[in-house]
Scaffold this motif. Structure first.
Motif, PDB file in Angstrom:
ATOM      1  N   ALA A  41       0.839  -1.207   0.000  1.00  0.00           N
ATOM      2  CA  ALA A  41       0.000   0.000   0.000  1.00  0.00           C
ATOM      3  C   ALA A  41       0.872   1.254   0.000  1.00  0.00           C
ATOM      4  O   ALA A  41       0.560   2.235  -0.686  1.00  0.00           O
ATOM      5  N   ILE A  42       1.963   1.229   0.752  1.00  0.00           N
ATOM      6  CA  ILE A  42       2.882   2.380   0.790  1.00  0.00           C
ATOM      7  C   ILE A  42       3.527   2.589  -0.576  1.00  0.00           C
ATOM      8  O   ILE A  42       3.645   3.717  -1.054  1.00  0.00           O
ATOM      9  N   GLU A  43       3.914   1.486  -1.210  1.00  0.00           N
ATOM     10  CA  GLU A  43       4.510   1.570  -2.544  1.00  0.00           C
ATOM     11  C   GLU A  43       3.523   2.207  -3.537  1.00  0.00           C
ATOM     12  O   GLU A  43       3.890   3.074  -4.328  1.00  0.00           O
ATOM     13  N   LYS A  44       2.263   1.792  -3.464  1.00  0.00           N
ATOM     14  CA  LYS A  44       1.222   2.337  -4.347  1.00  0.00           C
ATOM     15  C   LYS A  44       0.992   3.822  -4.048  1.00  0.00           C
ATOM     16  O   LYS A  44       0.880   4.631  -4.968  1.00  0.00           O
ATOM     17  N   ALA A  45       0.961   4.188  -2.768  1.00  0.00           N
ATOM     18  CA  ALA A  45       0.757   5.584  -2.383  1.00  0.00           C
ATOM     19  C   ALA A  45       1.935   6.449  -2.827  1.00  0.00           C
ATOM     20  O   ALA A  45       1.747   7.581  -3.274  1.00  0.00           O
ATOM     21  N   ALA A  46       3.153   5.920  -2.733  1.00  0.00           N
ATOM     22  CA  ALA A  46       4.336   6.674  -3.177  1.00  0.00           C
ATOM     23  C   ALA A  46       4.281   6.896  -4.686  1.00  0.00           C
ATOM     24  O   ALA A  46       4.641   7.963  -5.183  1.00  0.00           O
ATOM     25  N   GLN A  47       3.816   5.880  -5.405  1.00  0.00           N
ATOM     26  CA  GLN A  47       3.691   6.005  -6.861  1.00  0.00           C
ATOM     27  C   GLN A  47       2.681   7.104  -7.210  1.00  0.00           C
ATOM     28  O   GLN A  47       2.927   7.931  -8.072  1.00  0.00           O
ATOM     29  N   ARG A  59       3.703  15.202  -0.478  1.00  0.00           N
ATOM     30  CA  ARG A  59       3.403  14.719   0.876  1.00  0.00           C
ATOM     31  C   ARG A  59       1.912  14.739   1.158  1.00  0.00           C
ATOM     32  O   ARG A  59       1.390  13.837   1.820  1.00  0.00           O
ATOM     33  N   ALA A  60       1.209  15.751   0.656  1.00  0.00           N
ATOM     34  CA  ALA A  60      -0.243  15.831   0.859  1.00  0.00           C
ATOM     35  C   ALA A  60      -0.952  14.684   0.132  1.00  0.00           C
ATOM     36  O   ALA A  60      -1.863  14.055   0.696  1.00  0.00           O
ATOM     37  N   ILE A  61      -0.540  14.416  -1.093  1.00  0.00           N
ATOM     38  CA  ILE A  61      -1.137  13.308  -1.860  1.00  0.00           C
ATOM     39  C   ILE A  61      -0.889  11.991  -1.130  1.00  0.00           C
ATOM     40  O   ILE A  61      -1.793  11.162  -0.987  1.00  0.00           O
ATOM     41  N   PHE A  62       0.340  11.800  -0.630  1.00  0.00           N
ATOM     42  CA  PHE A  62       0.664  10.561   0.096  1.00  0.00           C
ATOM     43  C   PHE A  62      -0.195  10.434   1.353  1.00  0.00           C
ATOM     44  O   PHE A  62      -0.748   9.370   1.633  1.00  0.00           O
ATOM     45  N   ASP A  63      -0.303  11.517   2.117  1.00  0.00           N
ATOM     46  CA  ASP A  63      -1.072  11.470   3.362  1.00  0.00           C
ATOM     47  C   ASP A  63      -2.549  11.162   3.113  1.00  0.00           C
ATOM     48  O   ASP A  63      -3.169  10.422   3.881  1.00  0.00           O
ATOM     49  N   LYS A  64      -3.110  11.698   2.035  1.00  0.00           N
ATOM     50  CA  LYS A  64      -4.508  11.385   1.693  1.00  0.00           C
ATOM     51  C   LYS A  64      -4.659   9.909   1.367  1.00  0.00           C
ATOM     52  O   LYS A  64      -5.599   9.249   1.809  1.00  0.00           O
ATOM     53  N   GLN A  65      -3.718   9.369   0.589  1.00  0.00           N
ATOM     54  CA  GLN A  65      -3.766   7.951   0.235  1.00  0.00           C
ATOM     55  C   GLN A  65      -3.522   7.075   1.468  1.00  0.00           C
ATOM     56  O   GLN A  65      -4.125   6.020   1.614  1.00  0.00           O
ATOM     57  N   ALA A  66      -2.663   7.536   2.362  1.00  0.00           N
ATOM     58  CA  ALA A  66      -2.377   6.791   3.597  1.00  0.00           C
ATOM     59  C   ALA A  66      -3.622   6.693   4.470  1.00  0.00           C
ATOM     60  O   ALA A  66      -3.841   5.677   5.130  1.00  0.00           O
ATOM     61  N   GLU A  67      -4.430   7.732   4.460  1.00  0.00           N
ATOM     62  CA  GLU A  67      -5.692   7.704   5.207  1.00  0.00           C
ATOM     63  C   GLU A  67      -6.649   6.667   4.631  1.00  0.00           C
ATOM     64  O   GLU A  67      -7.277   5.915   5.361  1.00  0.00           O
ATOM     65  N   VAL A  68      -6.726   6.621   3.311  1.00  0.00           N
ATOM     66  CA  VAL A  68      -7.618   5.674   2.636  1.00  0.00           C
ATOM     67  C   VAL A  68      -7.174   4.233   2.894  1.00  0.00           C
ATOM     68  O   VAL A  68      -7.984   3.356   3.189  1.00  0.00           O
ATOM     69  N   ASP A  69      -5.862   3.982   2.793  1.00  0.00           N
ATOM     70  CA  ASP A  69      -5.334   2.623   2.928  1.00  0.00           C
ATOM     71  C   ASP A  69      -4.923   2.271   4.356  1.00  0.00           C
ATOM     72  O   ASP A  69      -4.316   1.226   4.576  1.00  0.00           O
ATOM     73  N   THR A  70      -5.224   3.156   5.318  1.00  0.00           N
ATOM     74  CA  THR A  70      -4.832   2.992   6.730  1.00  0.00           C
ATOM     75  C   THR A  70      -3.361   2.601   6.895  1.00  0.00           C
ATOM     76  O   THR A  70      -3.020   1.621   7.524  1.00  0.00           O
ATOM     77  N   LYS A  72      -0.015   3.209   8.653  1.00  0.00           N
ATOM     78  CA  LYS A  72       0.363   3.771   9.947  1.00  0.00           C
ATOM     79  C   LYS A  72       1.871   3.819  10.169  1.00  0.00           C
ATOM     80  O   LYS A  72       2.340   4.474  11.082  1.00  0.00           O
ATOM     81  N   SER A  73       2.647   3.131   9.353  1.00  0.00           N
ATOM     82  CA  SER A  73       4.095   3.037   9.597  1.00  0.00           C
ATOM     83  C   SER A  73       4.852   4.309   9.229  1.00  0.00           C
ATOM     84  O   SER A  73       5.851   4.624   9.862  1.00  0.00           O
ATOM     85  N   ILE A  74       4.417   5.012   8.189  1.00  0.00           N
ATOM     86  CA  ILE A  74       5.087   6.252   7.788  1.00  0.00           C
ATOM     87  C   ILE A  74       4.040   7.283   7.380  1.00  0.00           C
ATOM     88  O   ILE A  74       2.896   6.946   7.101  1.00  0.00           O
ATOM     89  N   THR A  75       4.486   8.539   7.344  1.00  0.00           N
ATOM     90  CA  THR A  75       3.621   9.631   6.891  1.00  0.00           C
ATOM     91  C   THR A  75       4.347  10.376   5.769  1.00  0.00           C
ATOM     92  O   THR A  75       5.498  10.065   5.448  1.00  0.00           O
TER      93      THR A  75
END
Length: 115
Positions: A41-47, A59-70, A72-75
């Motif tokens: 999920a992190i790899e997909k969010a970074a992409q 960073r904002a795009i990543f944080d939004k995707q991190a919220e969707v995919d839950t 928690k390991s990185i921001t």
């Protein structure tokens, strides 16, 4: 006349030992599997975040995707954002620990970057 035949196979103690090893391996695998799912999920969010034009936007795009995919390991703050030519590259590295027993931990280190 009876000839003695040798028994072959595993003893009960051997069976318990093998079963214990398999059970421990299963428990560790069950704890490690969610970290692999999160890494993907992190790899997909970074992409996805590499579509941003500035560090703040990435960073904002990543944080939004991190919220969707839950995730928690990185921001977004943990991302390393750079440019290679005209392409934005998002890199990340983090580690997760799984408690085994007593003072023993299994440390999993993950790293990746957008393509």
């Amino acid at each position: 006349m009876h000839s003695k035949s040798k028994q072959r196979g595993i003893s009960f103690i051997g069976l318990l030992f093998v079963g214990g090893i398999l059970a421990m391996t299963g428990v560790i695998a069950a704890q490690a599997f969610p970290t692999v799912i999160e890494y993907m999920a992190i790899e997909k969010a970074a992409q996805r975040a590499s579509a941003g034009q500035s560090v703040v936007e990435v960073r904002a795009i990543f944080d939004k995707q991190a919220e969707v995919d839950t995730i928690k390991s990185i921001t977004g703050k943990d991302l390393e954002v750079s440019k290679e030519g005209d392409k934005v590259v998002v890199a990340f590295a983090y580690q997760r620990e799984i408690h085994l027993a007593g003072p023993a931990f299994l440390t999993l280190k993950y790293a990746g970057r957008s393509k």
